[in-house]
Design a protein around this motif. Structure first.
Motif, PDB file in Angstrom:
ATOM      1  N   ALA A  48       0.843  -1.309   0.034  1.00 32.88           N
ATOM      2  CA  ALA A  48       0.167  -0.075   0.159  1.00 32.88           C
ATOM      3  C   ALA A  48       0.897   1.462   0.052  1.00 32.88           C
ATOM      4  CB  ALA A  48      -1.042   0.037   1.366  1.00 32.88           C
ATOM      5  N   VAL A  49       1.816   1.241   0.476  1.00 32.22           N
ATOM      6  CA  VAL A  49       2.711   2.202   0.670  1.00 32.22           C
ATOM      7  C   VAL A  49       3.876   2.626  -0.347  1.00 32.22           C
ATOM      8  CG1 VAL A  49       4.685   3.706   2.213  1.00 32.22           C
ATOM      9  CG2 VAL A  49       2.656   2.694   3.308  1.00 32.22           C
ATOM     10  N   LEU A 208       5.432   3.266   7.938  1.00 34.49           N
ATOM     11  CA  LEU A 208       6.134   3.193   6.858  1.00 34.49           C
ATOM     12  C   LEU A 208       6.026   4.403   5.914  1.00 34.49           C
ATOM     13  CD1 LEU A 208       4.327  -0.179   6.334  1.00 34.49           C
ATOM     14  CD2 LEU A 208       6.623   0.270   6.780  1.00 34.49           C
ATOM     15  N   GLU A 209       4.974   5.092   6.167  1.00 39.70           N
ATOM     16  CA  GLU A 209       4.942   6.487   5.168  1.00 39.70           C
ATOM     17  C   GLU A 209       5.980   7.399   5.531  1.00 39.70           C
ATOM     18  OE1 GLU A 209       0.716   7.420   5.843  1.00 39.70           O
ATOM     19  OE2 GLU A 209      -0.010   6.218   4.671  1.00 39.70           O
ATOM     20  N   GLU A 210       6.212   7.394   7.007  1.00 42.87           N
ATOM     21  CA  GLU A 210       7.160   8.343   7.119  1.00 42.87           C
ATOM     22  C   GLU A 210       8.658   7.767   6.628  1.00 42.87           C
ATOM     23  OE1 GLU A 210       9.673   9.937  11.391  1.00 42.87           O
ATOM     24  OE2 GLU A 210       8.160   8.356  11.451  1.00 42.87           O
ATOM     25  N   LEU A 211       8.729   6.633   6.478  1.00 38.92           N
ATOM     26  CA  LEU A 211       9.948   5.919   6.124  1.00 38.92           C
ATOM     27  C   LEU A 211       9.990   6.241   4.595  1.00 38.92           C
ATOM     28  CD1 LEU A 211      12.387   3.609   6.000  1.00 38.92           C
ATOM     29  CD2 LEU A 211      10.583   2.009   5.611  1.00 38.92           C
ATOM     30  N   ARG A 212       9.144   6.121   3.824  1.00 36.77           N
ATOM     31  CA  ARG A 212       8.962   6.451   2.528  1.00 36.77           C
ATOM     32  C   ARG A 212       9.314   7.996   2.155  1.00 36.77           C
ATOM     33  NH1 ARG A 212       2.872   6.755   0.687  1.00 36.77           N
ATOM     34  NH2 ARG A 212       3.309   8.599   1.829  1.00 36.77           N
ATOM     35  N   ASP A 213       8.776   8.755   2.969  1.00 42.62           N
ATOM     36  CA  ASP A 213       9.117  10.096   2.701  1.00 42.62           C
ATOM     37  C   ASP A 213      10.498  10.608   3.009  1.00 42.62           C
ATOM     38  OD1 ASP A 213       6.364  10.245   1.874  1.00 42.62           O
ATOM     39  OD2 ASP A 213       5.768  11.117   3.866  1.00 42.62           O
ATOM     40  N   HIS A 214      11.185   9.888   3.738  1.00 46.66           N
ATOM     41  CA  HIS A 214      12.583  10.171   4.280  1.00 46.66           C
ATOM     42  C   HIS A 214      13.593   8.919   4.021  1.00 46.66           C
ATOM     43  CE1 HIS A 214      10.995  13.446   6.566  1.00 46.66           C
ATOM     44  NE2 HIS A 214      10.192  12.584   6.810  1.00 46.66           N
ATOM     45  N   LEU A 215      13.271   8.303   2.930  1.00 43.15           N
ATOM     46  CA  LEU A 215      14.183   6.985   2.730  1.00 43.15           C
ATOM     47  C   LEU A 215      15.571   7.259   2.323  1.00 43.15           C
ATOM     48  CD1 LEU A 215      13.970   4.195   2.577  1.00 43.15           C
ATOM     49  CD2 LEU A 215      13.311   4.198   0.084  1.00 43.15           C
ATOM     50  N   ALA A 216      15.665   8.753   1.664  1.00 44.14           N
ATOM     51  CA  ALA A 216      17.038   8.998   1.211  1.00 44.14           C
ATOM     52  C   ALA A 216      17.955   9.909   1.979  1.00 44.14           C
ATOM     53  CB  ALA A 216      16.991   9.594  -0.333  1.00 44.14           C
ATOM     54  N   GLU A 217      17.272  10.086   3.180  1.00 41.95           N
ATOM     55  CA  GLU A 217      17.873  11.021   4.222  1.00 41.95           C
ATOM     56  C   GLU A 217      18.919  10.404   5.082  1.00 41.95           C
ATOM     57  OE1 GLU A 217      14.775  13.553   5.716  1.00 41.95           O
ATOM     58  OE2 GLU A 217      13.773  13.582   3.809  1.00 41.95           O
ATOM     59  N   ASP A 218      19.413  11.217   5.909  1.00 43.11           N
ATOM     60  CA  ASP A 218      20.214  10.658   7.196  1.00 43.11           C
ATOM     61  C   ASP A 218      19.401  11.225   8.337  1.00 43.11           C
ATOM     62  OD1 ASP A 218      21.977  10.219   9.451  1.00 43.11           O
ATOM     63  OD2 ASP A 218      23.702  10.604   8.400  1.00 43.11           O
ATOM     64  N   ARG A 219      18.768  10.300   9.011  1.00 45.76           N
ATOM     65  CA  ARG A 219      18.029  10.606  10.198  1.00 45.76           C
ATOM     66  C   ARG A 219      18.599  10.336  11.616  1.00 45.76           C
ATOM     67  NH1 ARG A 219      12.079  10.171   9.878  1.00 45.76           N
ATOM     68  NH2 ARG A 219      11.935  12.423  10.487  1.00 45.76           N
TER      69      ARG A 219
END
Length: 325
Positions: A48-49, A208-219
């Motif tokens: 879904a995500v 999962l939506e937060e993961l998708r939105d920040h997948l390329a970042e260093d958090r």
């Protein structure tokens, strides 16, 4: 926006044959997880995500879950440092609490190895304080290895005699084989299943939506903030058996502590109920009970075989070069 499946093979969250090869190299696990309700639920949410990219996204992520002892034992900082030193960049971190049921479900296919006494200990131990999930992007990928397989290899096993100095558990210096601080998803399929165990659906979809939105970042900053918050809520404990027994003596009595010292020093073990007879659980620090139990209760039993075969990096490498499981 939520992705909507449009193909018949997406009904009820079943991976395609190609996706299964990206999720697990263990044929028996593919079959069992195909019926496992947590895997099916988790996979449906990942679709879904992330849509058709779900399996590929998972391949680049490692999942590390700290255990309650890592929080009170103040190993979260060293864990974060180890991830960074070995090429894993945090991209999503969240807090949750184990329950009596989730603790059983996550290791459903391993519990046959352990005694009922260890089950009682774990039921007491895992619900004591909240823990953290880290999803980390692998920035030093090895050909053919999903990120979580690489991290699982680096984690090291529970037996210190079988670990090297480079392993995470060696660096964390656990007090024994039981209190070993971390769990790592063995394969991408385990990430799918375990997220569905740990997080209720609304929380899981947000994660999962937060993961998708920040997948390329260093958090890393977000991970450090979560570490600081959970440590502020959970008092530290030394996890030291000698210090623990010294604290128990004024309440449990010298005879009881002498008996426990003998068990710690010897090969014999006692039952969970025996420990409850020796130590008044309601009058001592909960973590003193947990530490003592981890040294003295029966913990493993002989079993003829594993319910699911072990995962190996070699099997993943073999699949990558054209020798699939």
């Amino acid at each position: 926006m939520i992705w909507t499946p449009g193909r018949e093979d997406r009904v009820d969250g079943m991976p395609t044959a190609a996706e299964w090869r990206q999720l697990s190299v263990v044929p028996e696990k593919r079959e069992v997880f195909g019926y496992d309700l947590y895997f099916r639920e988790g996979w449906a949410d990942l679709l879904a995500v992330f849509g058709d990219d779900a399996a590929e996204v998972l391949g680049g992520l490692a999942m590390l879950v700290v255990k309650p002892d890592a929080v009170v034992g103040r190993r979260l900082g060293p864990i974060a440092e180890y991830l960074a030193d070995n090429g894993f960049v945090p991209v999503a971190t969240t807090r949750f609490g184990y329950t009596r049921h989730s603790m059983r479900e996550v290791w459903r296919y391993d519990w046959h190895i352990y005694t009922v006494d260890r089950l009682q200990l774990c039921s007491f131990w895992y619900v004591t304080n909240d823990v953290l999930i880290f999803l980390a992007r692998d920035v030093r990928p090895e050909a053919g290895l999903p990120a979580t397989v690489r991290l699982s290899e680096l984690k090291g096993v529970g037996d210190p005699a079988k670990r090297g100095p480079h392993h995470l558990r060696t660096k964390l210096n656990p007090p024994n084989r039981i209190l070993n601080f971390v769990h790592v998803g063995d394969e991408p399929s385990d990430i799918v299943r375990e997220l569905a165990i740990f997080l209720d659906r609304p929380e899981r979809l947000r994660f999962l939506e937060e993961l998708r939105d920040h997948l390329a970042e260093d958090r890393t900053a977000q991970a450090q903030a979560e570490i600081a918050a959970i440590e502020a809520d959970c008092p530290a404990h030394d996890l030291d058996i000698e210090a623990t027994l010294a604290r128990l003596a004024p309440v449990a009595g010298d005879d009881a502590v002498a008996r426990l010292r003998a068990v710690v020093a010897g090969a014999d073990r006692i039952t969970w109920d025996d420990l409850a007879e020796l130590v008044p659980f309601d009058k001592v620090d909960r973590w003193d009970v947990i530490v003592t139990a981890s040294f003295v209760v029966h913990n493993e039993r002989p079993v003829p075989h594993a319910l699911l075969p072990a995962v190996s990096a070699e099997a993943w490498t073999a699949q990558a070069v054209g020798h699939p499981s």
